[in-house]
Design a protein around this motif. Structure first.
Motif, PDB file in Angstrom:
ATOM      1  N   SER A   1       0.833  -1.194   0.000  1.00 33.37           N
ATOM      2  CA  SER A   1       0.000   0.000   0.000  1.00 33.37           C
ATOM      3  C   SER A   1       0.869   1.246   0.000  1.00 33.37           C
ATOM      4  O   SER A   1       1.925   1.290   0.637  1.00 33.37           O
ATOM      5  N   ASN A   2       0.392   2.255  -0.729  1.00 32.20           N
ATOM      6  CA  ASN A   2       0.980   3.593  -0.675  1.00 32.20           C
ATOM      7  C   ASN A   2       0.271   4.341   0.439  1.00 32.20           C
ATOM      8  O   ASN A   2      -0.849   4.811   0.266  1.00 32.20           O
ATOM      9  N   GLY A   3       0.893   4.422   1.596  1.00 30.65           N
ATOM     10  CA  GLY A   3       0.216   4.964   2.761  1.00 30.65           C
ATOM     11  C   GLY A   3      -0.935   4.058   3.154  1.00 30.65           C
ATOM     12  O   GLY A   3      -0.794   2.839   3.243  1.00 30.65           O
ATOM     13  N   LEU A   4      -2.098   4.637   3.363  1.00 31.60           N
ATOM     14  CA  LEU A   4      -3.286   3.877   3.765  1.00 31.60           C
ATOM     15  C   LEU A   4      -4.212   3.565   2.593  1.00 31.60           C
ATOM     16  O   LEU A   4      -5.334   3.094   2.806  1.00 31.60           O
ATOM     17  N   SER A   5      -3.756   3.806   1.366  1.00 33.95           N
ATOM     18  CA  SER A   5      -4.655   3.743   0.207  1.00 33.95           C
ATOM     19  C   SER A   5      -5.297   2.375   0.008  1.00 33.95           C
ATOM     20  O   SER A   5      -6.435   2.290  -0.472  1.00 33.95           O
TER      21      SER A   5
ATOM     22  N   PRO B   1       8.709   5.713   8.061  1.00 32.99           N
ATOM     23  CA  PRO B   1       9.873   6.298   7.371  1.00 32.99           C
ATOM     24  C   PRO B   1       9.755   7.811   7.284  1.00 32.99           C
ATOM     25  O   PRO B   1       8.651   8.361   7.286  1.00 32.99           O
ATOM     26  N   PHE B   2      10.910   8.467   7.217  1.00 35.63           N
ATOM     27  CA  PHE B   2      10.890   9.897   6.920  1.00 35.63           C
ATOM     28  C   PHE B   2      11.845  10.208   5.766  1.00 35.63           C
ATOM     29  O   PHE B   2      12.343  11.314   5.629  1.00 35.63           O
ATOM     30  N   HIS B   3      12.085   9.203   4.934  1.00 35.88           N
ATOM     31  CA  HIS B   3      12.833   9.388   3.691  1.00 35.88           C
ATOM     32  C   HIS B   3      12.082   8.702   2.555  1.00 35.88           C
ATOM     33  O   HIS B   3      11.470   7.653   2.743  1.00 35.88           O
ATOM     34  N   THR B   4      12.123   9.325   1.377  1.00 35.45           N
ATOM     35  CA  THR B   4      11.748   8.666   0.130  1.00 35.45           C
ATOM     36  C   THR B   4      13.009   8.631  -0.709  1.00 35.45           C
ATOM     37  O   THR B   4      13.474   9.660  -1.194  1.00 35.45           O
ATOM     38  N   GLY B   5      13.590   7.431  -0.845  1.00 38.44           N
ATOM     39  CA  GLY B   5      14.914   7.343  -1.465  1.00 38.44           C
ATOM     40  C   GLY B   5      15.927   8.063  -0.585  1.00 38.44           C
ATOM     41  O   GLY B   5      16.045   7.798   0.615  1.00 38.44           O
ATOM     42  N   ILE B   6      16.647   9.011  -1.180  1.00 35.81           N
ATOM     43  CA  ILE B   6      17.649   9.757  -0.417  1.00 35.81           C
ATOM     44  C   ILE B   6      17.100  11.070   0.116  1.00 35.81           C
ATOM     45  O   ILE B   6      17.797  11.791   0.825  1.00 35.81           O
ATOM     46  N   LYS B   7      15.844  11.382  -0.216  1.00 40.25           N
ATOM     47  CA  LYS B   7      15.264  12.673   0.157  1.00 40.25           C
ATOM     48  C   LYS B   7      14.458  12.562   1.449  1.00 40.25           C
ATOM     49  O   LYS B   7      13.704  11.600   1.643  1.00 40.25           O
TER      50      LYS B   7
ATOM     51  N   THR C   1       4.326  10.200   7.121  1.00 38.41           N
ATOM     52  CA  THR C   1       3.802  10.116   8.488  1.00 38.41           C
ATOM     53  C   THR C   1       2.710  11.146   8.726  1.00 38.41           C
ATOM     54  O   THR C   1       1.719  10.872   9.422  1.00 38.41           O
ATOM     55  N   GLU C   2       2.861  12.321   8.148  1.00 36.33           N
ATOM     56  CA  GLU C   2       1.829  13.346   8.324  1.00 36.33           C
ATOM     57  C   GLU C   2       0.500  12.882   7.736  1.00 36.33           C
ATOM     58  O   GLU C   2      -0.569  13.063   8.344  1.00 36.33           O
ATOM     59  N   LYS C   3       0.542  12.254   6.554  1.00 32.43           N
ATOM     60  CA  LYS C   3      -0.688  11.737   5.944  1.00 32.43           C
ATOM     61  C   LYS C   3      -1.256  10.588   6.762  1.00 32.43           C
ATOM     62  O   LYS C   3      -2.481  10.437   6.887  1.00 32.43           O
ATOM     63  N   LEU C   4      -0.369   9.760   7.328  1.00 33.63           N
ATOM     64  CA  LEU C   4      -0.826   8.662   8.175  1.00 33.63           C
ATOM     65  C   LEU C   4      -1.593   9.199   9.375  1.00 33.63           C
ATOM     66  O   LEU C   4      -2.704   8.747   9.667  1.00 33.63           O
ATOM     67  N   ILE C   5      -0.995  10.145  10.074  1.00 35.45           N
ATOM     68  CA  ILE C   5      -1.626  10.687  11.281  1.00 35.45           C
ATOM     69  C   ILE C   5      -2.982  11.299  10.949  1.00 35.45           C
ATOM     70  O   ILE C   5      -3.975  11.065  11.642  1.00 35.45           O
ATOM     71  N   LYS C   6      -3.044  12.065   9.874  1.00 33.04           N
ATOM     72  CA  LYS C   6      -4.296  12.723   9.497  1.00 33.04           C
ATOM     73  C   LYS C   6      -5.345  11.724   8.990  1.00 33.04           C
ATOM     74  O   LYS C   6      -6.545  11.925   9.170  1.00 33.04           O
ATOM     75  N   GLY C   7      -4.886  10.661   8.356  1.00 36.60           N
ATOM     76  CA  GLY C   7      -5.824   9.725   7.729  1.00 36.60           C
ATOM     77  C   GLY C   7      -6.269   8.585   8.610  1.00 36.60           C
ATOM     78  O   GLY C   7      -7.213   7.860   8.262  1.00 36.60           O
ATOM     79  N   LEU C   8      -5.615   8.394   9.758  1.00 44.50           N
ATOM     80  CA  LEU C   8      -5.927   7.234  10.585  1.00 44.50           C
ATOM     81  C   LEU C   8      -7.328   7.268  11.182  1.00 44.50           C
ATOM     82  O   LEU C   8      -7.883   6.218  11.522  1.00 44.50           O
ATOM     83  N   SER C   9      -7.909   8.442  11.324  1.00 43.82           N
ATOM     84  CA  SER C   9      -9.207   8.534  11.999  1.00 43.82           C
ATOM     85  C   SER C   9     -10.268   7.670  11.326  1.00 43.82           C
ATOM     86  O   SER C   9     -11.159   7.129  11.992  1.00 43.82           O
ATOM     87  N   THR C  10     -10.174   7.522  10.004  1.00 46.73           N
ATOM     88  CA  THR C  10     -11.160   6.707   9.286  1.00 46.73           C
ATOM     89  C   THR C  10     -10.857   5.217   9.391  1.00 46.73           C
ATOM     90  O   THR C  10     -11.654   4.398   8.936  1.00 46.73           O
ATOM     91  N   HIS C  11      -9.711   4.870   9.970  1.00 43.66           N
ATOM     92  CA  HIS C  11      -9.313   3.460  10.091  1.00 43.66           C
ATOM     93  C   HIS C  11      -9.158   3.023  11.536  1.00 43.66           C
ATOM     94  O   HIS C  11      -8.608   1.948  11.792  1.00 43.66           O
ATOM     95  N   MET C  12      -9.637   3.833  12.480  1.00 43.42           N
ATOM     96  CA  MET C  12      -9.533   3.490  13.889  1.00 43.42           C
ATOM     97  C   MET C  12     -10.906   3.579  14.564  1.00 43.42           C
ATOM     98  O   MET C  12     -11.661   4.512  14.314  1.00 43.42           O
ATOM     99  N   HIS C  13     -11.188   2.584  15.385  1.00 44.38           N
ATOM    100  CA  HIS C  13     -12.400   2.645  16.197  1.00 44.38           C
ATOM    101  C   HIS C  13     -12.254   3.754  17.237  1.00 44.38           C
ATOM    102  O   HIS C  13     -11.156   4.200  17.556  1.00 44.38           O
TER     103      HIS C  13
ATOM    104  N   LEU D   1       1.131  17.683  15.676  1.00 43.32           N
ATOM    105  CA  LEU D   1       0.117  17.096  14.798  1.00 43.32           C
ATOM    106  C   LEU D   1      -0.650  15.994  15.521  1.00 43.32           C
ATOM    107  O   LEU D   1      -1.874  15.882  15.387  1.00 43.32           O
ATOM    108  N   LEU D   2       0.042  15.182  16.295  1.00 41.02           N
ATOM    109  CA  LEU D   2      -0.625  14.125  17.056  1.00 41.02           C
ATOM    110  C   LEU D   2      -1.594  14.719  18.075  1.00 41.02           C
ATOM    111  O   LEU D   2      -2.722  14.247  18.230  1.00 41.02           O
ATOM    112  N   GLU D   3      -1.144  15.752  18.762  1.00 39.44           N
ATOM    113  CA  GLU D   3      -1.979  16.377  19.777  1.00 39.44           C
ATOM    114  C   GLU D   3      -3.218  17.021  19.172  1.00 39.44           C
ATOM    115  O   GLU D   3      -4.301  16.997  19.757  1.00 39.44           O
ATOM    116  N   ALA D   4      -3.059  17.587  17.965  1.00 39.70           N
ATOM    117  CA  ALA D   4      -4.182  18.230  17.296  1.00 39.70           C
ATOM    118  C   ALA D   4      -5.167  17.228  16.709  1.00 39.70           C
ATOM    119  O   ALA D   4      -6.347  17.539  16.527  1.00 39.70           O
ATOM    120  N   THR D   5      -4.702  16.010  16.442  1.00 39.69           N
ATOM    121  CA  THR D   5      -5.516  15.027  15.727  1.00 39.69           C
ATOM    122  C   THR D   5      -6.235  14.063  16.656  1.00 39.69           C
ATOM    123  O   THR D   5      -7.348  13.610  16.341  1.00 39.69           O
TER     124      THR D   5
END
Length: 338
Positions: A254-258, A272-278, A284-296, A314-318
């Motif tokens: 999966s690409n993220g939670l897709s 991870p916080f790298h894509t290749g060498i970048k 992780t930001e998309k994961l944190i924001k998107g998890l609400s639809t995948h968590m009871h 971001l965690l505290e806000a979400t």
């Protein structure tokens, strides 16, 4: 959008006009529309680019840990990976897919280690040439004139045993998989907080070789464990690790939670916080924001990350509740409740 290495290939598009060519771990999907389409196929070990390429080009694309085309190729271009051992494994694999006297190339940014390409390619060709240098990148090529052995992915596997809560865990690893051959210190910190849990549905996000999920399933055999990663190499290792430890898991590219369906009572991740060498915090930001639809409701997230990464806000806000539950000089372990 074309990456810098892909721009170098477009500068040399005439090289790919004859015969059948593969692009290996392309840094972007756009390159498959930037070169002669009829001559190209794509081999991908990363699901995000594979998925994009499938949607935007008419070339044939393969997502797998290793490559074995039905017909041998006239040539191939490998995008230089982050780890040199991964590059060596790819060269051994792809060279075995190319006709005798066919061409194998390596392309990459200077900071990716592309300057070592000549030495790496010498394993399959007696003469290596620099074809181009531009965009802070280089393109090297060799003619396959050395004897190339059939490629067997299992020959590159390493096995590792760890002891966890009195249990012996066996893990499979390959070059190119996160923390290859060792237990990452951040993951070790997360494992220290493990205990028996009544949770039913558990997600191990960015599972790597499967260590987090396998340890959780060993402590809690009744859980429904889902493991996901963007890397075909990681998924291959996770499948072998799951089998070696006699646990059950659903393993999903999966690409993220897709591609993730359903809801979970517990989510664990060392993301991870790298894509290749970048550097890339977006995963992780998309994961944190998107998890609400995948968590009871009242489901829990446990996330370990380098201390310098700015995830707490971001965690505290979400999430409803958030706390830092453990720290070392390098890592922080976060706990959040929906």
């Amino acid at each position: 959008m074309l990456s810098a290495p892909s721009q170098v290939l477009v500068r040399n598009a005439s090289l790919f006009s004859d015969g059948k060519w593969a692009l290996v771990n392309a840094a972007d999907a756009a390159i498959f529309n930037g070169l002669p389409e009829a001559s190209l196929c794509g081999f991908h070990q990363f699901y995000d680019i594979y998925e994009q390429a499938q949607q935007t080009s008419r070339c044939a694309h393969t997502f797998s840990a290793d490559f074995a085309p039905e017909e041998r190729l006239d040539g191939a271009v490998i995008y230089m990976p982050k780890a040199k051992k991964h590059a060596a494994m790819l060269i051994a694999n792809i060279a075995a897919c190319i006709k005798p006297n066919g061409t194998l190339m390596l392309v990459g940014e200077n900071k990716s280690g592309i300057k070592s390409a000549a030495k790496l390619l010498e394993s399959v060709g007696s003469q290596v040439n620099k074809i181009d240098s531009a965009r802070h990148c280089a393109l090297f090529a060799t003619q396959i004139d050395n004897t190339v052995k059939p490629f067997v992915l299992a020959d590159w596997v390493s096995e590792q045993g760890i002891t966890f809560n009195g249990n012996s865990i066996q893990l499979t690893s390959l070059p190119g998989v996160f923390s290859h051959g060792e237990l990452d210190a951040g993951t070790a910190l997360l494992l220290e907080e493990f205990s028996a849990q009544p949770d039913k549905n558990v997600l191990d996000f960015a599972c790597g070789n499967g260590v987090i999920g396998i340890c959780m399933a060993t402590l809690n055999p009744s859980i429904n464990l889902t493991m996901t990663d963007v890397s075909a190499l990681a998924l291959y290792c996770a499948e072998r690790s799951v089998a070696a430890n006699n646990v059950k898991a659903t393993i999903i590219p999966s690409n993220g939670l897709s591609n993730i369906e359903g809801k979970f009572n517990r989510v664990y991740t060392n993301p991870p916080f790298h894509t290749g060498i970048k550097t890339d915090y977006s995963i992780t930001e998309k994961l944190i924001k998107g998890l609400s639809t995948h968590m009871h409701n009242d489901a829990k997230l446990t996330l370990v990350a380098n201390r310098f990464l700015k995830y707490p806000d971001l965690l505290e806000a979400t999430f409803k509740h958030f706390a830092t539950i453990a720290q070392t000089s390098k890592f922080s372990l976060y706990h959040a409740v929906k």
